[in-house]
Motif scaffolding. Sequence first.
Motif, PDB file in Angstrom:
ATOM      1  N   ARG A  57       0.844  -1.190   0.000  1.00 53.63           N
ATOM      2  CA  ARG A  57       0.000   0.000   0.000  1.00 53.63           C
ATOM      3  C   ARG A  57       0.881   1.241   0.000  1.00 53.63           C
ATOM      4  N   LEU A 116      -8.057   1.165  -8.655  1.00 46.82           N
ATOM      5  CA  LEU A 116      -6.879   1.052  -7.800  1.00 46.82           C
ATOM      6  C   LEU A 116      -5.603   1.022  -8.640  1.00 46.82           C
ATOM      7  N   GLU A 170      -2.451   3.501  -8.193  1.00 51.04           N
ATOM      8  CA  GLU A 170      -1.100   3.025  -7.893  1.00 51.04           C
ATOM      9  C   GLU A 170      -0.078   3.525  -8.915  1.00 51.04           C
ATOM     10  N   SER A 222      -4.675   4.958  -3.359  1.00 51.74           N
ATOM     11  CA  SER A 222      -3.577   3.993  -3.330  1.00 51.74           C
ATOM     12  C   SER A 222      -3.260   3.499  -1.919  1.00 51.74           C
TER      13      SER A 222
END
Length: 274
Positions: A3, A154, A158, A186
């Motif tokens: 993460r 997502l 990212e 993110s």
Amino acid sequence: MTRVVRQDALADLADVPATSRWVRNGSLRLHLLDYGGSGVPIVIVPGITSPAITMDFVARALVDLGRPVVVDVRGRGLSDSGDSYTLADYASDTLTVLDGLDDRVVVGHSMGARIAAATAVRRPLRGTVLVDPPMSGPDRGPYPTTLEAFLGQLDEAERGTTADEVARSWPRWPRREQELRARWLSSCSRTAIAETHRGFETEDFFDVWPSVPAPTTLLYGADSPVVTAEGAKEAQATNPSASLVEIPDAGHMVFWDNPDAALRLLREALHPLT
């Protein structure tokens, strides 16, 4: 995948009129945004891809009614990732948050509404407000947003998404909320999203909802694919002591789709509880 909390996301906290606090549920560290005050604690539990800061505009609208405390749910924001992401896990975390607060109210949106319901049947509360809870589940059809759609967003986050890119998916949102989503998405765990989405389709909201005690209000978007007219009727029939309130001109993301009406109706639901 690891993460990522971006530096410009952390800098957003400088503009939030809340204090960061942490609580522990066993070894799991949970981050909270505490807006302070001496009023009734209003614990706010966000949705599947909504770190606590994305509910800042909701919390700010409630500071005159009580003491908003927004949770970074496990696997989101600054809270630790977990080994498991069942509804029971989330309710356990929320009970830990409540341990330090007296005479509290719990408000949840989407995933958070399911968590609020599961929490309310485990511990007496001053009241609850459930906002557009997923009513999908076994033999009820799939959750209307696919897992692939969540993971695609997502992936964009990212690699470094922008507010303009977010706006393509969420064109009605206020610009600040598009910017926060671009910077904070993110921080959400891929596993947390996938396991929670699976829970939307394997854990039945109606196993819990009939036991949620009064006073409770279920707010839902008039155009929501998550709480349909049929779902709202079933919710009223299975928990007749609950108040059901429709938010006009709003889909599932009620606070972002129609902030003025959604916040006004949330305040009306909370006012008798605070």
